[in-house]
Design a protein around this motif. Structure first.
Motif, PDB file in Angstrom:
ATOM      1  N   GLY A  28       0.791  -1.218   0.000  1.00  0.00           N
ATOM      2  CA  GLY A  28       0.000   0.000   0.000  1.00  0.00           C
ATOM      3  C   GLY A  28       0.825   1.272   0.000  1.00  0.00           C
ATOM      4  N   LEU A  29       2.137   1.153   0.027  1.00  0.00           N
ATOM      5  CA  LEU A  29       2.993   2.332   0.012  1.00  0.00           C
ATOM      6  C   LEU A  29       3.371   2.679  -1.426  1.00  0.00           C
ATOM      7  N   PRO A  30       3.866   3.890  -1.660  1.00  0.00           N
ATOM      8  CA  PRO A  30       4.218   4.290  -3.029  1.00  0.00           C
ATOM      9  C   PRO A  30       5.284   3.395  -3.650  1.00  0.00           C
ATOM     10  N   GLN A  31       5.340   3.444  -4.972  1.00  0.00           N
ATOM     11  CA  GLN A  31       6.241   2.587  -5.742  1.00  0.00           C
ATOM     12  C   GLN A  31       7.704   2.825  -5.388  1.00  0.00           C
ATOM     13  N   ASP A  32       8.104   4.077  -5.110  1.00  0.00           N
ATOM     14  CA  ASP A  32       9.510   4.343  -4.806  1.00  0.00           C
ATOM     15  C   ASP A  32       9.928   3.733  -3.473  1.00  0.00           C
ATOM     16  N   ILE A  33       9.014   3.648  -2.517  1.00  0.00           N
ATOM     17  CA  ILE A  33       9.312   3.002  -1.228  1.00  0.00           C
ATOM     18  C   ILE A  33       9.496   1.497  -1.441  1.00  0.00           C
ATOM     19  N   ALA A  35      10.355   0.026  -4.196  1.00  0.00           N
ATOM     20  CA  ALA A  35      11.576  -0.172  -4.977  1.00  0.00           C
ATOM     21  C   ALA A  35      12.808  -0.054  -4.093  1.00  0.00           C
ATOM     22  N   ALA A  36      12.775   0.852  -3.119  1.00  0.00           N
ATOM     23  CA  ALA A  36      13.907   1.005  -2.204  1.00  0.00           C
ATOM     24  C   ALA A  36      14.087  -0.244  -1.339  1.00  0.00           C
ATOM     25  N   SER A  37      12.982  -0.831  -0.882  1.00  0.00           N
ATOM     26  CA  SER A  37      13.097  -2.048  -0.072  1.00  0.00           C
ATOM     27  C   SER A  37      13.627  -3.209  -0.905  1.00  0.00           C
ATOM     28  N   LYS A  38      13.213  -3.283  -2.169  1.00  0.00           N
ATOM     29  CA  LYS A  38      13.703  -4.340  -3.041  1.00  0.00           C
ATOM     30  C   LYS A  38      15.180  -4.128  -3.379  1.00  0.00           C
ATOM     31  N   THR A  39      15.602  -2.868  -3.518  1.00  0.00           N
ATOM     32  CA  THR A  39      17.002  -2.554  -3.791  1.00  0.00           C
ATOM     33  C   THR A  39      17.898  -2.970  -2.628  1.00  0.00           C
ATOM     34  N   LYS A  63      14.791   6.452   3.602  1.00  0.00           N
ATOM     35  CA  LYS A  63      13.512   6.390   2.910  1.00  0.00           C
ATOM     36  C   LYS A  63      12.595   5.360   3.565  1.00  0.00           C
ATOM     37  N   LEU A  64      13.184   4.328   4.169  1.00  0.00           N
ATOM     38  CA  LEU A  64      12.424   3.237   4.796  1.00  0.00           C
ATOM     39  C   LEU A  64      12.480   3.268   6.314  1.00  0.00           C
ATOM     40  N   LYS A  65      12.777   4.420   6.902  1.00  0.00           N
ATOM     41  CA  LYS A  65      13.086   4.473   8.334  1.00  0.00           C
ATOM     42  C   LYS A  65      11.973   3.964   9.236  1.00  0.00           C
ATOM     43  N   GLU A  66      10.712   4.044   8.815  1.00  0.00           N
ATOM     44  CA  GLU A  66       9.608   3.554   9.646  1.00  0.00           C
ATOM     45  C   GLU A  66       9.380   2.057   9.483  1.00  0.00           C
ATOM     46  N   LEU A  67       9.992   1.463   8.484  1.00  0.00           N
ATOM     47  CA  LEU A  67       9.733   0.060   8.173  1.00  0.00           C
ATOM     48  C   LEU A  67      10.838  -0.888   8.606  1.00  0.00           C
ATOM     49  N   VAL A  68      12.043  -0.383   8.852  1.00  0.00           N
ATOM     50  CA  VAL A  68      13.201  -1.246   9.079  1.00  0.00           C
ATOM     51  C   VAL A  68      13.820  -1.013  10.453  1.00  0.00           C
ATOM     52  N   HIS A  69      14.584  -2.004  10.883  1.00  0.00           N
ATOM     53  CA  HIS A  69      15.417  -1.908  12.081  1.00  0.00           C
ATOM     54  C   HIS A  69      16.858  -2.032  11.605  1.00  0.00           C
TER      55      HIS A  69
END
Length: 98
Positions: A28-33, A35-39, A63-69
């Motif tokens: 549900g997040l934008p495509q660039d987010i 893509a960053a997680s896949k990168t 860019k992914l600061k709320e999603l990652v540790h």
């Protein structure tokens, strides 16, 4: 011969790594987010990836600061080190109440 440019004033060789673990989903997040997680190599929840400390990886992490540790580690653990850190499977009976 290529020289690694250090951004700090210390003489330490830049050999640190980011240990990045995906803790929240990118559904549900934008495509660039996404893509960053896949990168960064993060596709599934609780998946861990090791990336060298540099500016481009730091930007992707921000860019992914709320999603990652994120942790900074000095080396990438081998398969034997990861296996030694896990507890044994199953359980054992210590005593009886009857």
């Amino acid at each position: 011969m290529l020289h690694r440019r250090l951004f700090s004033s210390s003489t330490k060789i830049a050999a640190d790594y980011y240990k990045i673990t995906l803790k929240r989903s990118a559904i549900g997040l934008p495509q660039d987010i996404r893509a960053a997680s896949k990168t960064l190599g993060l596709v599934r929840l609780h998946q861990t990836s090791y990336k060298p400390v540099n500016a481009s990886n730091a930007g992707l992490i921000l860019k992914l600061k709320e999603l990652v540790h994120v942790q900074v580690v000095d080396h990438i653990p081998t398969a034997e080190e990861l296996k030694a850190a896990k507890p044994p499977r199953g359980y054992s009976v210590i005593g009886r109440k009857l």
